[in-house]
Write a protein that holds these residues in place. Structure first.
Motif, short mmCIF file in Angstrom:
data_model
loop_
_atom_site.label_atom_id
_atom_site.label_comp_id
_atom_site.label_asym_id
_atom_site.label_seq_id
_atom_site.Cartn_x
_atom_site.Cartn_y
_atom_site.Cartn_z
N VAL A 70 0.86 -1.18 0.00
CA VAL A 70 0.00 0.00 0.00
C VAL A 70 0.90 1.23 0.00
CG1 VAL A 70 -1.71 1.29 1.34
CG2 VAL A 70 -1.87 -1.20 1.19
N ASP A 71 0.80 2.03 -1.06
CA ASP A 71 1.58 3.26 -1.11
C ASP A 71 0.81 4.38 -0.41
OD1 ASP A 71 -0.29 4.30 -2.97
OD2 ASP A 71 0.96 3.80 -4.67
N PHE A 72 1.40 5.56 -0.34
CA PHE A 72 0.78 6.65 0.40
C PHE A 72 -0.58 7.03 -0.18
CE2 PHE A 72 0.05 11.09 1.57
CZ PHE A 72 0.14 10.99 2.94
N LYS A 73 -0.67 7.09 -1.49
CA LYS A 73 -1.94 7.45 -2.13
C LYS A 73 -3.03 6.43 -1.77
CE LYS A 73 -4.07 7.98 -6.67
NZ LYS A 73 -3.89 7.81 -8.11
N GLU A 74 -2.70 5.16 -1.78
CA GLU A 74 -3.67 4.12 -1.44
C GLU A 74 -4.07 4.21 0.04
OE1 GLU A 74 -2.14 0.87 -4.76
OE2 GLU A 74 -1.12 0.99 -2.83
N TYR A 75 -3.10 4.54 0.89
CA TYR A 75 -3.35 4.73 2.32
C TYR A 75 -4.31 5.90 2.56
CZ TYR A 75 -1.97 7.01 6.79
OH TYR A 75 -1.94 7.66 7.99
N VAL A 76 -4.10 6.98 1.83
CA VAL A 76 -4.97 8.16 1.98
C VAL A 76 -6.41 7.82 1.57
CG1 VAL A 76 -5.40 10.50 1.13
CG2 VAL A 76 -3.11 9.84 1.82
N VAL A 77 -6.57 6.95 0.60
CA VAL A 77 -7.91 6.51 0.19
C VAL A 77 -8.61 5.84 1.38
CG1 VAL A 77 -9.17 4.88 -1.28
CG2 VAL A 77 -7.39 6.34 -2.26
N LEU A 78 -7.89 4.99 2.12
CA LEU A 78 -8.46 4.34 3.31
C LEU A 78 -8.86 5.37 4.35
CD1 LEU A 78 -9.03 1.90 5.24
CD2 LEU A 78 -6.63 2.08 5.93
N VAL A 79 -7.97 6.29 4.65
CA VAL A 79 -8.26 7.30 5.67
C VAL A 79 -9.44 8.16 5.25
CG1 VAL A 79 -7.33 9.29 6.91
CG2 VAL A 79 -5.89 7.29 6.55
N ALA A 80 -9.48 8.53 3.98
CA ALA A 80 -10.59 9.35 3.48
C ALA A 80 -11.91 8.60 3.58
CB ALA A 80 -10.33 9.78 2.04
N ALA A 81 -11.92 7.33 3.20
CA ALA A 81 -13.16 6.54 3.26
C ALA A 81 -13.63 6.39 4.69
CB ALA A 81 -12.94 5.18 2.61
N LEU A 82 -12.72 6.13 5.61
CA LEU A 82 -13.09 6.01 7.02
C LEU A 82 -13.57 7.34 7.58
CD1 LEU A 82 -10.26 3.66 8.36
CD2 LEU A 82 -12.69 3.10 8.02
N THR A 83 -12.96 8.43 7.15
CA THR A 83 -13.37 9.75 7.60
C THR A 83 -14.78 10.09 7.11
OG1 THR A 83 -11.06 10.46 7.60
CG2 THR A 83 -12.73 12.20 7.61
#
Length: 94
Positions: A70-83
């Motif tokens: 999981v790269d940073f962009k993919e990680y941000v997708v997770l955080v955004a979805a959870l947010t």
């Protein structure tokens, strides 16, 4: 002095880099690193997930390019979805 949003962004970046690079590429999370991040940083979220394959499912969903990390962009997708989910849960009913 940094704004609240700037501090939040700095925290988001710091959390990623605290876990990435313990194994292999320092700019990506391995499955083991992702699991550690999720358990440590989102333990309450995972507590509600009783399925042992939760991390596998999250990894599969996030790993957009199929490289097994999981790269940073993919990680941000997770955080955004959870947010977004948290916003809907905590603020939509008020």
């Amino acid at each position: 002095m940094a704004s609240e949003l700037e501090r939040a962004m700095e925290g988001l970046i710091a959390v990623f880099h605290n876990y990435s690079g313990k194994e292999g590429d320092k700019r990506k999370l391995s499955k083991k690193e992702l699991k550690e991040l999720l358990q440590t940083e989102l333990g309450c979220f995972l507590e509600t997930q009783k399925d042992a394959g939760t991390v596998d499912g999250i990894m599969q969903d996030l790993d957009e390019n199929g490289d097994g990390e999981v790269d940073f962009k993919e990680y941000v997708v997770l955080v955004a979805a959870l947010t977004v989910a948290c916003n809907a849960f905590f603020w939509e009913d008020t």
